[in-house]
Write a protein that holds these residues in place. Structure first.
Motif, PDB file in Angstrom:
ATOM      1  N   ALA A  39       0.842  -1.205   0.000  1.00  0.00           N
ATOM      2  CA  ALA A  39       0.000   0.000   0.000  1.00  0.00           C
ATOM      3  C   ALA A  39       0.875   1.253   0.000  1.00  0.00           C
ATOM      4  O   ALA A  39       0.595   2.210  -0.735  1.00  0.00           O
ATOM      5  CB  ALA A  39      -0.939  -0.009   1.201  1.00  0.00           C
ATOM      6  N   LEU A  40       1.936   1.261   0.816  1.00  0.00           N
ATOM      7  CA  LEU A  40       2.850   2.406   0.853  1.00  0.00           C
ATOM      8  C   LEU A  40       3.539   2.571  -0.498  1.00  0.00           C
ATOM      9  O   LEU A  40       3.615   3.672  -1.044  1.00  0.00           O
ATOM     10  CB  LEU A  40       3.882   2.239   1.963  1.00  0.00           C
ATOM     11  CG  LEU A  40       4.960   3.322   2.058  1.00  0.00           C
ATOM     12  CD1 LEU A  40       4.339   4.709   2.255  1.00  0.00           C
ATOM     13  CD2 LEU A  40       5.939   3.000   3.186  1.00  0.00           C
ATOM     14  N   TYR A  41       4.033   1.477  -1.042  1.00  0.00           N
ATOM     15  CA  TYR A  41       4.694   1.502  -2.349  1.00  0.00           C
ATOM     16  C   TYR A  41       3.776   2.141  -3.391  1.00  0.00           C
ATOM     17  O   TYR A  41       4.161   3.072  -4.099  1.00  0.00           O
ATOM     18  CB  TYR A  41       5.072   0.082  -2.767  1.00  0.00           C
ATOM     19  CG  TYR A  41       5.775  -0.021  -4.105  1.00  0.00           C
ATOM     20  CD1 TYR A  41       7.151  -0.154  -4.170  1.00  0.00           C
ATOM     21  CD2 TYR A  41       5.068   0.008  -5.299  1.00  0.00           C
ATOM     22  CE1 TYR A  41       7.809  -0.258  -5.390  1.00  0.00           C
ATOM     23  CE2 TYR A  41       5.706  -0.093  -6.521  1.00  0.00           C
ATOM     24  CZ  TYR A  41       7.077  -0.222  -6.560  1.00  0.00           C
ATOM     25  OH  TYR A  41       7.725  -0.313  -7.764  1.00  0.00           O
ATOM     26  N   LEU A  42       2.546   1.631  -3.481  1.00  0.00           N
ATOM     27  CA  LEU A  42       1.603   2.131  -4.480  1.00  0.00           C
ATOM     28  C   LEU A  42       1.261   3.601  -4.261  1.00  0.00           C
ATOM     29  O   LEU A  42       1.059   4.340  -5.223  1.00  0.00           O
ATOM     30  CB  LEU A  42       0.341   1.266  -4.503  1.00  0.00           C
ATOM     31  CG  LEU A  42       0.566  -0.180  -4.959  1.00  0.00           C
ATOM     32  CD1 LEU A  42      -0.710  -1.001  -4.786  1.00  0.00           C
ATOM     33  CD2 LEU A  42       1.088  -0.242  -6.388  1.00  0.00           C
ATOM     34  N   SER A  43       1.258   4.041  -3.004  1.00  0.00           N
ATOM     35  CA  SER A  43       0.977   5.449  -2.712  1.00  0.00           C
ATOM     36  C   SER A  43       2.123   6.358  -3.142  1.00  0.00           C
ATOM     37  O   SER A  43       1.941   7.567  -3.273  1.00  0.00           O
ATOM     38  CB  SER A  43       0.683   5.647  -1.222  1.00  0.00           C
ATOM     39  OG  SER A  43       1.879   5.602  -0.441  1.00  0.00           O
ATOM     40  N   MET A  44       3.284   5.780  -3.362  1.00  0.00           N
ATOM     41  CA  MET A  44       4.466   6.552  -3.757  1.00  0.00           C
ATOM     42  C   MET A  44       4.619   6.679  -5.274  1.00  0.00           C
ATOM     43  O   MET A  44       5.476   7.414  -5.754  1.00  0.00           O
ATOM     44  CB  MET A  44       5.730   5.902  -3.169  1.00  0.00           C
ATOM     45  CG  MET A  44       5.786   5.984  -1.658  1.00  0.00           C
ATOM     46  SD  MET A  44       7.095   4.952  -0.905  1.00  0.00           S
ATOM     47  CE  MET A  44       8.576   5.560  -1.691  1.00  0.00           C
ATOM     48  N   VAL A  45       3.788   5.967  -6.027  1.00  0.00           N
ATOM     49  CA  VAL A  45       3.899   5.977  -7.480  1.00  0.00           C
ATOM     50  C   VAL A  45       3.158   7.187  -8.043  1.00  0.00           C
ATOM     51  O   VAL A  45       1.959   7.344  -7.846  1.00  0.00           O
ATOM     52  CB  VAL A  45       3.313   4.688  -8.101  1.00  0.00           C
ATOM     53  CG1 VAL A  45       3.464   4.713  -9.613  1.00  0.00           C
ATOM     54  CG2 VAL A  45       3.985   3.456  -7.517  1.00  0.00           C
ATOM     55  N   GLY A  46       3.903   8.038  -8.747  1.00  0.00           N
ATOM     56  CA  GLY A  46       3.297   9.199  -9.390  1.00  0.00           C
ATOM     57  C   GLY A  46       2.616   8.810 -10.692  1.00  0.00           C
ATOM     58  O   GLY A  46       2.742   7.680 -11.178  1.00  0.00           O
ATOM     59  N   GLU A  47       1.902   9.754 -11.293  1.00  0.00           N
ATOM     60  CA  GLU A  47       1.183   9.494 -12.540  1.00  0.00           C
ATOM     61  C   GLU A  47       2.103   9.044 -13.661  1.00  0.00           C
ATOM     62  O   GLU A  47       1.691   8.302 -14.550  1.00  0.00           O
ATOM     63  CB  GLU A  47       0.403  10.731 -12.964  1.00  0.00           C
ATOM     64  CG  GLU A  47      -0.784  11.017 -12.090  1.00  0.00           C
ATOM     65  CD  GLU A  47      -1.608  12.195 -12.585  1.00  0.00           C
ATOM     66  OE1 GLU A  47      -1.515  12.535 -13.785  1.00  0.00           O
ATOM     67  OE2 GLU A  47      -2.341  12.758 -11.768  1.00  0.00           O
TER      68      GLU A  47
END
Length: 118
Positions: free
Chosen positions: A34-42
Motif C-alpha cells: 500500500a505504501l509503495y503504491l501510494s508513492m507511485v506518481g502518474e
C-alpha cells in the motif's frame, strides 16, 4: 569481485511503475505494498524522486523496501549475505538498462563504480 553501491544521479530504481514490477505482492507485505503504491506518481516515478537533481528527497527516511541492505533483501527475496552484491548489481543493471539503456552513461558509471568489467 564486484561490490554493490548506489551511484548518485542515477535514480533508475525510483521508477516504480507497478506494471514494470508485476510480482510486488510476492515480496512486499500488504502494508508495504500500500505504501509503495501510494508513492507511485502518474508518470510511474516515485513522488519523492527529484528528476532535476536525480535524487531521492526522503533518502534518509525512505521505506525499508527502498534500502539495499542484507536484512531487507533476505526478507524480500531470500538472498543470502554472500549473494547480496551480485543480486543487487543485477537488479540495478536491469533497471538502468530498462530506463536509460544498456550502453548509457548511467550504466557505464554504475559498472565503473561497482567494479564490473574490470
Amino acid at each position: 569481485m564486484a561490490t554493490w553501491q548506489c551511484v548518485k544521479s542515477c535514480g533508475a530504481c525510483c521508477f516504480l511503475a507497478p506494471d514494470e514490477r508485476p510480482d510486488l505482492d510476492s515480496y512486499l507485505e500488504p502494508d508495504q505494498l500500500a505504501l509503495y503504491l501510494s508513492m507511485v506518481g502518474e508518470d510511474g516515478w516515485c513522488i519523492h524522486y527529484d528528476a532535476g537533481d536525480r535524487l531521492c528527497t526522503i533518502y534518509a527516511d525512505r521505506p525499508s523496501f527502498c534500502q539495499v541492505t542484507f536484512s531487507t533483501f533476505e526478507t524480500m527475496f531470500g538472498v543470502e549475505a554472500d549473494e547480496l552484491d551480485d543480486f543487487a548489481i543485477d537488479c540495478c543493471q536491469e533497471h538502468i538498462a530498462d530506463i536509460y539503456g544498456e550502453a548509457s552513461p548511467e550504466m557505464e558509471r554504475f559498472n565503473g563504480a561497482v567494479g564490473v568489467g574490470e
